[in-house]
Motif scaffolding. Structure first.
Motif, PDB file in Angstrom:
ATOM      1  N   TYR A   6     -21.225 104.309   4.986  1.00 16.92           N
ATOM      2  CA  TYR A   6     -20.584 103.071   4.531  1.00 16.92           C
ATOM      3  C   TYR A   6     -21.442 102.444   3.431  1.00 16.92           C
ATOM      4  O   TYR A   6     -22.667 102.455   3.549  1.00 16.92           O
ATOM      5  CB  TYR A   6     -20.448 102.108   5.718  1.00 16.92           C
ATOM      6  CG  TYR A   6     -19.579 100.911   5.437  1.00 16.92           C
ATOM      7  CD1 TYR A   6     -18.213 100.962   5.651  1.00 16.92           C
ATOM      8  CD2 TYR A   6     -20.126  99.725   4.954  1.00 16.92           C
ATOM      9  CE1 TYR A   6     -17.406  99.863   5.398  1.00 16.92           C
ATOM     10  CE2 TYR A   6     -19.332  98.632   4.690  1.00 16.92           C
ATOM     11  CZ  TYR A   6     -17.970  98.703   4.915  1.00 16.92           C
ATOM     12  OH  TYR A   6     -17.177  97.618   4.659  1.00 16.92           O
ATOM     13  N   TYR A  20      -9.797 103.848   4.486  1.00 13.93           N
ATOM     14  CA  TYR A  20      -9.351 102.817   5.426  1.00 13.93           C
ATOM     15  C   TYR A  20      -7.982 103.149   6.015  1.00 13.93           C
ATOM     16  O   TYR A  20      -7.685 102.792   7.159  1.00 13.93           O
ATOM     17  CB  TYR A  20      -9.306 101.448   4.741  1.00 13.93           C
ATOM     18  CG  TYR A  20     -10.661 100.832   4.478  1.00 13.93           C
ATOM     19  CD1 TYR A  20     -11.732 101.053   5.336  1.00 13.93           C
ATOM     20  CD2 TYR A  20     -10.860 100.015   3.375  1.00 13.93           C
ATOM     21  CE1 TYR A  20     -12.970 100.477   5.098  1.00 13.93           C
ATOM     22  CE2 TYR A  20     -12.103  99.428   3.131  1.00 13.93           C
ATOM     23  CZ  TYR A  20     -13.148  99.672   3.995  1.00 13.93           C
ATOM     24  OH  TYR A  20     -14.380  99.096   3.752  1.00 13.93           O
ATOM     25  N   ILE A  32     -20.410 103.848  11.861  1.00 11.58           N
ATOM     26  CA  ILE A  32     -20.819 103.945  10.458  1.00 11.58           C
ATOM     27  C   ILE A  32     -22.333 103.784  10.331  1.00 11.58           C
ATOM     28  O   ILE A  32     -22.987 103.217  11.206  1.00 11.58           O
ATOM     29  CB  ILE A  32     -20.126 102.882   9.575  1.00 11.58           C
ATOM     30  CG1 ILE A  32     -20.442 101.465  10.090  1.00 11.58           C
ATOM     31  CG2 ILE A  32     -18.634 103.121   9.487  1.00 11.58           C
ATOM     32  CD1 ILE A  32     -19.998 100.347   9.169  1.00 11.58           C
ATOM     33  N   LEU A  34     -24.974 102.096   7.610  1.00 15.56           N
ATOM     34  CA  LEU A  34     -25.054 101.175   6.480  1.00 15.56           C
ATOM     35  C   LEU A  34     -26.163 101.596   5.516  1.00 15.56           C
ATOM     36  O   LEU A  34     -27.053 102.368   5.890  1.00 15.56           O
ATOM     37  CB  LEU A  34     -25.321  99.762   6.994  1.00 15.56           C
ATOM     38  CG  LEU A  34     -24.226  99.170   7.890  1.00 15.56           C
ATOM     39  CD1 LEU A  34     -24.762  97.982   8.671  1.00 15.56           C
ATOM     40  CD2 LEU A  34     -23.041  98.748   7.050  1.00 15.56           C
ATOM     41  N   TRP A  41     -20.460  99.616  14.606  1.00 12.88           N
ATOM     42  CA  TRP A  41     -19.035  99.909  14.729  1.00 12.88           C
ATOM     43  C   TRP A  41     -18.306  99.266  13.560  1.00 12.88           C
ATOM     44  O   TRP A  41     -18.651  98.144  13.165  1.00 12.88           O
ATOM     45  CB  TRP A  41     -18.457  99.351  16.036  1.00 12.88           C
ATOM     46  CG  TRP A  41     -18.922 100.013  17.293  1.00 12.88           C
ATOM     47  CD1 TRP A  41     -19.716  99.484  18.267  1.00 12.88           C
ATOM     48  CD2 TRP A  41     -18.597 101.341  17.715  1.00 12.88           C
ATOM     49  NE1 TRP A  41     -19.920 100.385  19.263  1.00 12.88           N
ATOM     50  CE2 TRP A  41     -19.239 101.542  18.962  1.00 12.88           C
ATOM     51  CE3 TRP A  41     -17.836 102.382  17.167  1.00 12.88           C
ATOM     52  CZ2 TRP A  41     -19.138 102.731  19.665  1.00 12.88           C
ATOM     53  CZ3 TRP A  41     -17.735 103.574  17.858  1.00 12.88           C
ATOM     54  CH2 TRP A  41     -18.379 103.744  19.098  1.00 12.88           C
ATOM     55  N   LEU A  42     -17.301  99.932  13.029  1.00 14.18           N
ATOM     56  CA  LEU A  42     -16.468  99.386  11.956  1.00 14.18           C
ATOM     57  C   LEU A  42     -15.065  99.123  12.496  1.00 14.18           C
ATOM     58  O   LEU A  42     -14.463  99.987  13.142  1.00 14.18           O
ATOM     59  CB  LEU A  42     -16.381 100.363  10.784  1.00 14.18           C
ATOM     60  CG  LEU A  42     -15.450  99.960   9.629  1.00 14.18           C
ATOM     61  CD1 LEU A  42     -15.986  98.723   8.908  1.00 14.18           C
ATOM     62  CD2 LEU A  42     -15.272 101.121   8.646  1.00 14.18           C
ATOM     63  N   THR A  44     -11.156  97.997  11.343  1.00 16.90           N
ATOM     64  CA  THR A  44     -10.343  98.004  10.126  1.00 16.90           C
ATOM     65  C   THR A  44      -8.908  97.509  10.315  1.00 16.90           C
ATOM     66  O   THR A  44      -8.259  97.187   9.327  1.00 16.90           O
ATOM     67  CB  THR A  44     -10.277  99.429   9.540  1.00 16.90           C
ATOM     68  OG1 THR A  44      -9.838 100.330  10.564  1.00 16.90           O
ATOM     69  CG2 THR A  44     -11.640  99.874   9.022  1.00 16.90           C
ATOM     70  N   TYR A  70     -26.757  94.841   5.945  1.00 11.64           N
ATOM     71  CA  TYR A  70     -26.154  95.760   4.985  1.00 11.64           C
ATOM     72  C   TYR A  70     -27.237  96.450   4.161  1.00 11.64           C
ATOM     73  O   TYR A  70     -27.181  97.647   3.896  1.00 11.64           O
ATOM     74  CB  TYR A  70     -25.195  94.985   4.080  1.00 11.64           C
ATOM     75  CG  TYR A  70     -24.365  95.860   3.183  1.00 11.64           C
ATOM     76  CD1 TYR A  70     -23.267  96.529   3.681  1.00 11.64           C
ATOM     77  CD2 TYR A  70     -24.710  96.030   1.844  1.00 11.64           C
ATOM     78  CE1 TYR A  70     -22.505  97.352   2.862  1.00 11.64           C
ATOM     79  CE2 TYR A  70     -23.951  96.838   1.022  1.00 11.64           C
ATOM     80  CZ  TYR A  70     -22.853  97.495   1.535  1.00 11.64           C
ATOM     81  OH  TYR A  70     -22.119  98.304   0.725  1.00 11.64           O
ATOM     82  N   ASP A 290     -16.456  92.943   0.980  1.00  4.08           N
ATOM     83  CA  ASP A 290     -16.339  94.095   1.875  1.00  4.08           C
ATOM     84  C   ASP A 290     -17.703  94.789   1.941  1.00  4.08           C
ATOM     85  O   ASP A 290     -18.123  95.392   0.949  1.00  4.08           O
ATOM     86  CB  ASP A 290     -15.270  95.063   1.353  1.00  4.08           C
ATOM     87  CG  ASP A 290     -14.885  96.110   2.379  1.00  4.08           C
ATOM     88  OD1 ASP A 290     -15.002  95.804   3.573  1.00  4.08           O
ATOM     89  OD2 ASP A 290     -14.463  97.206   1.981  1.00  4.08           O
ATOM     90  N   PRO A 291     -18.463  94.671   3.034  1.00 10.39           N
ATOM     91  CA  PRO A 291     -18.015  94.106   4.316  1.00 10.39           C
ATOM     92  C   PRO A 291     -18.005  92.575   4.281  1.00 10.39           C
ATOM     93  O   PRO A 291     -18.729  91.968   3.493  1.00 10.39           O
ATOM     94  CB  PRO A 291     -19.073  94.594   5.300  1.00 10.39           C
ATOM     95  CG  PRO A 291     -20.311  94.669   4.479  1.00 10.39           C
ATOM     96  CD  PRO A 291     -19.854  95.139   3.119  1.00 10.39           C
ATOM     97  N   VAL A 315     -19.316  95.724  12.174  1.00  7.99           N
ATOM     98  CA  VAL A 315     -18.907  95.337  10.824  1.00  7.99           C
ATOM     99  C   VAL A 315     -17.396  95.253  10.824  1.00  7.99           C
ATOM    100  O   VAL A 315     -16.715  96.199  11.235  1.00  7.99           O
ATOM    101  CB  VAL A 315     -19.379  96.370   9.778  1.00  7.99           C
ATOM    102  CG1 VAL A 315     -18.775  96.053   8.408  1.00  7.99           C
ATOM    103  CG2 VAL A 315     -20.895  96.403   9.700  1.00  7.99           C
ATOM    104  N   SER A 317     -13.982  94.711   8.439  1.00  7.76           N
ATOM    105  CA  SER A 317     -13.560  94.806   7.044  1.00  7.76           C
ATOM    106  C   SER A 317     -12.267  94.025   6.840  1.00  7.76           C
ATOM    107  O   SER A 317     -11.186  94.478   7.222  1.00  7.76           O
ATOM    108  CB  SER A 317     -13.339  96.268   6.640  1.00  7.76           C
ATOM    109  OG  SER A 317     -12.781  96.329   5.339  1.00  7.76           O
TER     110      SER A 317
END
Length: 404
Positions: A6, A20, A32, A34, A41-42, A44, A70, A290-291, A315, A317
């Protein structure tokens, strides 16, 4: 399964990553890695992003050992950032928000319209009297956003180069840790001195609070000492850093969208009362942060049929959520007939952007005025040749050559 790298690359500069789409169609959580090396965890999907941002069992505390930075940050910078509005949890967040919310209500933003209009007109006039092609970022978008937030906060506009340069370093993915520390120290030192100076002025007999955020917050704080001067300075850092760059980026990207979608531009030129709705759609479409949500779970939290465990980094988005086709049909289409009022460009929950009403007013006035005064405005370079901010935490355009 190896965590995904990411951020995900864009295949088109005017839309979020195509990855996405696949992620929203799959599991509600994806692991993900960074740029800082931390894993998280992401999230979406729109419903899960919105729900998680509003969940009280999460923290934005940058000093939490599992916080999903980040970029690598020094301990000093983490402590500095942690004093800002975006990093505080209740009850500290509640105290600071109550001090500043009156400055950014819908009513307050509307009273600022004449001043914003005057600022926009002055910069457009200067641009029209200058050379062609012009860089719309430097001629209009950045100076309007900077001047407005400076006047609202109470920062001398002639010092703008200081916070432009420091904010640029802080938002850069390629800046070193030492460079970020230096930029942060420079900006905080400047604002700390400014707040201290205005606080001393306020203590003088018969002093009247300045007609700006710093003056009014100092006056409120004299009545009930809930903030230290360093807290007020930290508040100004977060408002100033975010208040000019984000709005300017939406203005520049939105101009490209309008010029590339002449039928939608024609709709608001024919009926400017539609521009507020158009701004919501442009905010949804551009989704420059983003993020946008970095959190740590303070309890086990269900996300769809999966669970984020207590202590897990997350995270969210909002860019992915704003392009969720289960909420926004054909999200790639710029559609001013769409009801985009539920877009999440400003975030959601207690950490939703405090200055969102002011940003909307600025963007609306810029679009209405720009295309009314320069009906023949056009790009002076193809979109694919524009210089986009792929290396910044806030997406946008470095330069936007236009002519007429």
């Amino acid at each position: 399964m190896e965590p995904l790298v990411y951020p995900m690359p864009r295949s088109c500069p005017m839309r979020p990553s195509d990855q996405y789409v696949e992620l929203r169609a799959g599991a509600p959580l994806a692991k993900i890695t960074l740029p800082s090396g931390r894993t998280a965890w992401l999230i979406t999907r729109y419903e899960h992003v919105r729900g998680f941002l509003a969940n009280p069992n999460v923290t934005t505390n940058r000093l939490h050992p599992n916080f999903p930075f980040y970029l690598p940050l020094s301990r000093k910078l983490r402590e500095d950032v942690n004093a800002s509005l975006m990093s505080l949890d209740p009850p500290e967040h509640t105290v600071l928000t109550r001090m500043v919310i009156p400055e950014f209500t819908h009513k307050r933003a509307q009273t600022l319209r004449p001043r914003v209009q005057k600022i926009v007109d002055e910069h457009i006039t200067t641009m029209l009297n200058g050379d062609r092609p012009a860089d719309l970022v430097e001629a209009l978008c950045r100076p309007v956003a900077s001047q407005v937030i400076c006047e609202v906060i109470g920062v001398p506009y002639h010092d703008r180069e200081l916070f432009h340069s420091t904010s640029k370093v802080m938002a850069s993915r390629t800046a070193t840790s030492n460079e970020r520390d230096e930029a942060d120290a420079t900006l905080r030192g400047y604002l700390s001195d400014l707040v201290e100076e205005k606080a001393k002025e306020a203590e003088e007999p018969g002093a009247v609070p300045g007609d700006h955020l710093i003056g009014r917050v100092i006056a409120k704080n004299q009545e009930k000492r809930v903030l230290g001067l360093e807290d007020i300075a930290a508040l100004c850092v977060s408002l100033l850093s975010a208040g000019h760059e984000t709005t300017a980026n939406v203005m520049s990207l939105g101009t490209v969208l309008l010029l590339e979608n002449p039928e939608q531009l024609a709709a608001i030129r024919a009926d400017p009362s539609r521009t507020p709705g158009a701004v919501e759609e442009i905010l949804r479409h551009t989704s420059i942060t983003d993020p946008s949500g970095l959190r740590v779970a303070l309890a086990d939290i269900a996300v769809g049929d999966m669970v984020v465990k207590k202590g897990d980094a997350v995270v969210v988005s909002t860019a992915a959520a704003n392009w969720d086709d289960s909420v926004f049909a054909r999200p790639e289409k710029l559609d001013f007939d769409r009801d985009a009022g539920q877009q999440l460009a400003f975030g959601h929950g207690i950490h939703r952007c405090v200055a969102q009403n002011l940003a909307r007013v600025e963007i609306e006035i810029v679009f209405n005025t720009l295309f009314a005064r320069i009906p023949g405005l056009r790009l002076a370079a193809p979109v694919e040749e524009l210089s986009f901010k792929d290396g910044a935490l806030l997406y946008g355009i470095h330069t936007l050559p236009v002519t007429w």
